[in-house]
Design a protein around this motif. Structure first.
Motif, PDB file in Angstrom:
ATOM      1  N   SER A  88       0.857  -1.194   0.000  1.00 56.01           N
ATOM      2  CA  SER A  88       0.000   0.000   0.000  1.00 56.01           C
ATOM      3  C   SER A  88       0.889   1.239   0.000  1.00 56.01           C
ATOM      4  N   MET A  90       0.670   3.515   2.257  1.00 56.12           N
ATOM      5  CA  MET A  90       1.064   3.713   3.657  1.00 56.12           C
ATOM      6  C   MET A  90       2.265   2.847   4.030  1.00 56.12           C
ATOM      7  N   TYR A 114      -1.432  14.243   3.622  1.00 58.20           N
ATOM      8  CA  TYR A 114      -2.569  13.330   3.695  1.00 58.20           C
ATOM      9  C   TYR A 114      -2.829  12.931   5.164  1.00 58.20           C
ATOM     10  N   ASN A 162      -2.557  16.354  -0.515  1.00 54.76           N
ATOM     11  CA  ASN A 162      -3.949  15.924  -0.479  1.00 54.76           C
ATOM     12  C   ASN A 162      -4.536  16.298   0.887  1.00 54.76           C
ATOM     13  N   SER A 209       1.587   6.359  -3.504  1.00 52.52           N
ATOM     14  CA  SER A 209       0.466   5.456  -3.320  1.00 52.52           C
ATOM     15  C   SER A 209       0.128   5.057  -4.756  1.00 52.52           C
ATOM     16  N   ILE A 221      -4.864  -1.780  -4.182  1.00 52.57           N
ATOM     17  CA  ILE A 221      -4.127  -1.032  -3.152  1.00 52.57           C
ATOM     18  C   ILE A 221      -2.662  -1.408  -3.325  1.00 52.57           C
ATOM     19  N   SER A 222      -1.807  -0.401  -3.423  1.00 52.65           N
ATOM     20  CA  SER A 222      -0.395  -0.691  -3.685  1.00 52.65           C
ATOM     21  C   SER A 222       0.448   0.559  -3.465  1.00 52.65           C
ATOM     22  N   LEU A 341      -8.907   8.825  -4.774  1.00 50.41           N
ATOM     23  CA  LEU A 341      -8.572   9.813  -5.809  1.00 50.41           C
ATOM     24  C   LEU A 341      -7.741   9.127  -6.871  1.00 50.41           C
TER      25      LEU A 341
END
Ligand SMILES: Cc1ncc(COP(=O)(O)O)c(C=O)c1O
Length: 398
Positions: A88, A90, A114, A162, A209, A221-222, A341
């Protein structure tokens, strides 16, 4: 393609070809190596591999041929030696920072980042003995300079950020970082390499991200970290191996396909977002619009220098109160309300109640996120349909 070094090709070509040798795999689409382990050809080979003396594939938690194709493609377009794909965005941020920090050490970062990254830095890192320092007015380089001390190990920015589209002055921060023998890390998620290559602006490490524009259609998700061979190799050999935030080969495959259309998508994202922002700027139910492509954006000139387009993320503040912003969100018919997004579809989020709800109202106001702010990620639809939708939604404001 095989006759020329892949690095010599231009950006759009690299997005389509880098990392994948069609003659070697005998497929024109990258194959998915859905395997957790790889046969070692001899005992000596295995021993060398595990001592990191030779290149090869060890075990799926550390490496995978499809993951490598994505990593090589990303490194080629971000102009770094190597890249490391993660589960992800994160986990990419976590491991990129973890590798540079020891107990009692810290780093500097703008407050305008973010919400998830803010919480990683402000909640999780202190538990591990790391001390992030948040810079409130991060456009003033003096504030950074004054905050550096002997415990500072790197400077970290997200640009554009963001959701408030803060633009970090990457060349100025890179200069400051290097004068102090520190690396500059840039989260390049919102721009994507199609609009900004932080390495050309002086940054040392780039993080994404990959869930967002690199993938493009909200399918995986990556994350990914790109940097020098030494930095990436050391992370892979230690923290990545010890912690295990690996990416699935299937997700790397989706990213390889996504990157093939990155440039095209980003052009249309930018075109639609600018038209959408210009429309909102003149709307009587809108208090303010934040989009770096607008001349009214306080950092428009800096954005123009650093970005070849302004991406598709924008935010606007509605007139009225919390209830009015909620009404607008609930009235969208085409635009989708969700916390994401960088997708082909246009998405709207209410940051104060979703992505940034973990922050207190005071913290949100400090970083410029009022309750009536709506964040938009403009997709690839026909712009007239998008404007019609936002117009009818805004008409619900009393
Ligand atoms: C700029 C930025 N960085 C990192 C992340 C985290 O990425 P992921 O959701 O892939 O973990 C996000 C998520 O929205 C983001 O917007």
């Amino acid at each position: 393609m095989p006759k020329k070094q892949k690095r010599d090709f231009n950006f759009d070509t690299l997005c389509v070809h880098a990392g994948h040798d069609v003659l070697e795999t005998k497929t024109i689409t990258p194959p998915i190596y859905q395997s957790v382990a790889y046969p070692y050809e001899s005992a000596d080979y295995a021993a060398q591999l595990f001592r990191y003396e030779i290149e090869g594939f060890m075990y799926g938690r550390m490496d995978n041929p499809t993951n490598k194709m994505f990593e090589d493609r990303l490194a080629a377009v971000e102009l770094t030696d190597k890249a490391l794909a993660t589960s992800s965005g994160m986990s990419a941020i976590f491991i990129a920072c973890l590798h540079l920090l020891g107990k009692g050490e810290g780093f500097l970062t703008p407050s305008k980042i973010y919400g998830g990254t803010n919480k990683l830095f402000s909640e999780t890192f202190p538990k591990m003995g790391f001390n992030p320092v948040f810079i409130n007015d991060a456009s003033n380089i003096e504030n950074w300079s004054e905050a550096i001390d002997d415990k500072t190990k790197f400077l970290y920015v997200e640009s554009p950020s963001n959701p408030n589209l803060f633009i970090a002055d990457i060349p100025a921060l890179a200069k400051l970082a290097h004068e102090n023998n520190l690396p500059l890390l840039v989260d390049n998620t919102v721009a994507s390499p199609a609009l900004q290559q932080p390495i050309t602006l002086g940054a040392d490490i780039v993080i994404h991200s990959a869930t967002k524009y690199l993938s493009g259609n909200a399918s995986c998700i990556s994350g990914v970290i790109a940097g020098s061979a030494d930095y990436i190799d050391k992370i892979r050999e230690k923290d990545y191996r010890n912690i295990g935030p690996s990416i699935s080969p299937f997700n790397s495959w989706l990213l390889l396909l996504g990157m093939e259309t990155l440039s095209l998508r980003m052009k249309k994202h930018c075109e639609n977002a600018l038209a959408f922002a210009e429309y909102l700027e003149d709307h009587q139910k809108v208090e303010s619009v934040h989009y770096p492509g607008l001349k009214s954006h306080p950092q428009h000139e800096l954005a123009k220098k650093q970005l070849s387009g302004y991406s598709s993320l924008l935010s606007f503040v509605t007139k009225g109160e919390l209830l009015d912003a909620k009404n607008v969100i609930d009235s969208f018919e085409l635009i989708i309300h969700t916390g994401h997004l960088g997708a082909t579809k246009t998405l709207a989020t209410h940051p104060a109640f979703t992505t940034h709800q973990q922050l207190t109202q005071e913290e949100r106001m400090t970083i410029g996120i009022p309750d009536t702010m709506i964040r938009m990620s403009i997709g690839l639809e026909d712009i007239d349909d998008l404007i019609e939708d936002v117009d009818q939604a805004l008409s619900k404001i009393r």
